[in-house]
Design an enzyme around this catalytic site. Sequence first.
Site, PDB file in Angstrom:
ATOM      1  N   LYS A 171       0.809  -1.374  -0.174  1.00 28.07           N
ATOM      2  CA  LYS A 171       0.014   0.037   0.094  1.00 28.07           C
ATOM      3  C   LYS A 171       0.861   1.337  -0.205  1.00 28.07           C
ATOM      4  O   LYS A 171       0.601   2.309  -0.561  1.00 28.07           O
ATOM      5  CB  LYS A 171      -0.929  -0.088   1.241  1.00 28.07           C
ATOM      6  N   LYS A 239      -0.463  11.186   5.792  1.00 23.00           N
ATOM      7  CA  LYS A 239      -0.098  10.279   6.887  1.00 23.00           C
ATOM      8  C   LYS A 239       0.545   8.820   6.050  1.00 23.00           C
ATOM      9  O   LYS A 239       1.512   8.287   6.624  1.00 23.00           O
ATOM     10  CB  LYS A 239      -1.500   9.661   7.458  1.00 23.00           C
TER      11      LYS A 239
HETATM   12  P1  NAD Z   1     -12.843   8.525   7.333  1.00 18.28           P
HETATM   13  O1  NAD Z   1     -12.097   9.286   8.222  1.00 18.28           O
HETATM   14  O2  NAD Z   1     -13.733   8.699   6.507  1.00 18.28           O
HETATM   15  O3  NAD Z   1     -13.461   7.191   8.358  1.00 18.28           O
HETATM   16  C1  NAD Z   1     -12.914   6.667   9.549  1.00 18.28           C
HETATM   17  C2  NAD Z   1     -13.869   6.263  10.460  1.00 18.28           C
HETATM   18  O4  NAD Z   1     -13.298   5.739  11.638  1.00 18.28           O
HETATM   19  C3  NAD Z   1     -14.967   7.209  10.873  1.00 18.28           C
HETATM   20  O5  NAD Z   1     -16.224   7.030  10.738  1.00 18.28           O
HETATM   21  C4  NAD Z   1     -14.466   7.392  12.400  1.00 18.28           C
HETATM   22  O6  NAD Z   1     -15.625   7.856  13.054  1.00 18.28           O
HETATM   23  C5  NAD Z   1     -14.135   6.097  12.726  1.00 18.28           C
HETATM   24  N1  NAD Z   1     -13.270   6.065  14.146  1.00 18.28           N
HETATM   25  C6  NAD Z   1     -12.120   7.053  14.323  1.00 18.28           C
HETATM   26  N2  NAD Z   1     -11.724   6.586  15.493  1.00 18.28           N
HETATM   27  C7  NAD Z   1     -12.384   5.375  16.007  1.00 18.28           C
HETATM   28  C8  NAD Z   1     -12.464   4.472  17.028  1.00 18.28           C
HETATM   29  N3  NAD Z   1     -11.490   4.775  18.240  1.00 18.28           N
HETATM   30  N4  NAD Z   1     -13.509   3.551  17.313  1.00 18.28           N
HETATM   31  C9  NAD Z   1     -14.422   3.369  16.269  1.00 18.28           C
HETATM   32  N5  NAD Z   1     -14.370   4.172  15.145  1.00 18.28           N
HETATM   33  C10 NAD Z   1     -13.446   5.243  14.875  1.00 18.28           C
HETATM   34  O7  NAD Z   1     -11.389   7.428   6.511  1.00 18.28           O
HETATM   35  P2  NAD Z   1     -11.619   6.598   5.144  1.00 18.28           P
HETATM   36  O8  NAD Z   1     -11.418   7.758   3.982  1.00 18.28           O
HETATM   37  O9  NAD Z   1     -12.769   5.617   5.274  1.00 18.28           O
HETATM   38  O10 NAD Z   1     -10.393   5.787   5.483  1.00 18.28           O
HETATM   39  C11 NAD Z   1     -10.185   4.567   6.378  1.00 18.28           C
HETATM   40  C12 NAD Z   1      -8.929   4.125   5.970  1.00 18.28           C
HETATM   41  O11 NAD Z   1      -8.623   3.472   4.928  1.00 18.28           O
HETATM   42  C13 NAD Z   1      -7.524   4.945   6.365  1.00 18.28           C
HETATM   43  O12 NAD Z   1      -6.543   4.264   6.885  1.00 18.28           O
HETATM   44  C14 NAD Z   1      -7.381   5.253   4.848  1.00 18.28           C
HETATM   45  O13 NAD Z   1      -5.818   5.783   4.565  1.00 18.28           O
HETATM   46  C15 NAD Z   1      -7.664   4.174   4.004  1.00 18.28           C
HETATM   47  N6  NAD Z   1      -8.064   4.372   2.362  1.00 18.28           N
HETATM   48  C16 NAD Z   1      -9.056   5.364   2.243  1.00 18.28           C
HETATM   49  C17 NAD Z   1      -9.269   5.589   0.948  1.00 18.28           C
HETATM   50  C18 NAD Z   1     -10.230   6.457   0.394  1.00 18.28           C
HETATM   51  O14 NAD Z   1     -10.223   7.018  -0.645  1.00 18.28           O
HETATM   52  N7  NAD Z   1     -10.805   7.166   1.291  1.00 18.28           N
HETATM   53  C19 NAD Z   1      -8.681   4.712  -0.083  1.00 18.28           C
HETATM   54  C20 NAD Z   1      -7.827   3.651   0.296  1.00 18.28           C
HETATM   55  C21 NAD Z   1      -7.639   3.463   1.433  1.00 18.28           C
END
Ligand code: NAD
Length: 293
Positions: A171, A239
Amino acid sequence: MEKIGFIGLGIMGKPMSKNLLKAGYGLTVFDINSEAVREIVQAGASEVSTCQAVAERSEIIITMLPDSPQLEQVVFGENGVLAGVRPGMLFIDMSTIAPATSQKVFAALQEKGVIALDAPVSGGQVGAEAGTLSIMVGGPEAGFQRAVPFFEKLGKNIVHIGDTGAGQVTKACNQIIVALTIQAVAEALTLAKKAGVDVARVREALLGGFAQSRILDLHGQRILDRNFKPGFKVKLHRKDMNIALQTGRELSVPLPASAIVTEQMDALLALGHGDADHSALALLAELLAGLKD
Ligand code: NAD
């Protein structure tokens, strides 16, 4: 069908959990954002009030959290996953986090007889909604084989890369290519804009040639539309770049272009664009070129 617990219902976790529900899996969910939980409960999931309870009700746990501290909180925190797991369970972290955190969290779970996989994804919100994510997996073969049936509901290109941490390394490689390509598209379209050339036609012409890419297509269109609603947030990509740079440092691999784009992301954070889509790298390129919106 094994019972799945899903923790982290954000931009990615929401559509992913909906796809699992659509495929007929029983899902227990938790997120600190009650609005996100409500939406997934309406789609058919059960709600509980702690991560421990998610573990107690499930055979498989999937996490999709922002970063390392949140994963540690979910697993090691009060009423966390670790307090609710049983031997034989499968734990899959699909977040993008530091490989060192994966190893620390997985070691604690493995001591309790849990099989753990790192399975970060690529493909963004669009891929999560369409169930066409690319899934890069590290961990034991038996765990991978057990996960394949529901990975197939989430993604199309599912590759078992190697041992624990191999998914996160893959990744990091992915994020380098995406960041540098967005920066290239941002610089090219900024040049076209300042030269007074029709930027939409530039994109259209380039899409038919050697510079063609999904990023020129999707992020190029976002830049044209001034659509910087995430998508993938600048602060999350920064990050990921830090993970890549740190891994490079540990292995003595210089990543000069990655370092420059990470600096650009820092500037975007300083300007208050941390929650914007990473295509906002174009905003900075335009600002530095003296262009106004
Ligand atoms: P986001 O910020 O939209 O979602 C994260 C979720 O986690 C939120 O709903 C938040 O409330 C929840 N959360 C945070 N702390 C928490 C806790 N202690 N307990 C329970 N829930 C908690 O992020 P995202 O865009 O969905 O990304 C999630 C992961 O996937 C990240 O690591 C990101 O780098 C990766 N990612 C994102 C994408 C993208 O395009 N958005 C693509 C590939 C990978």
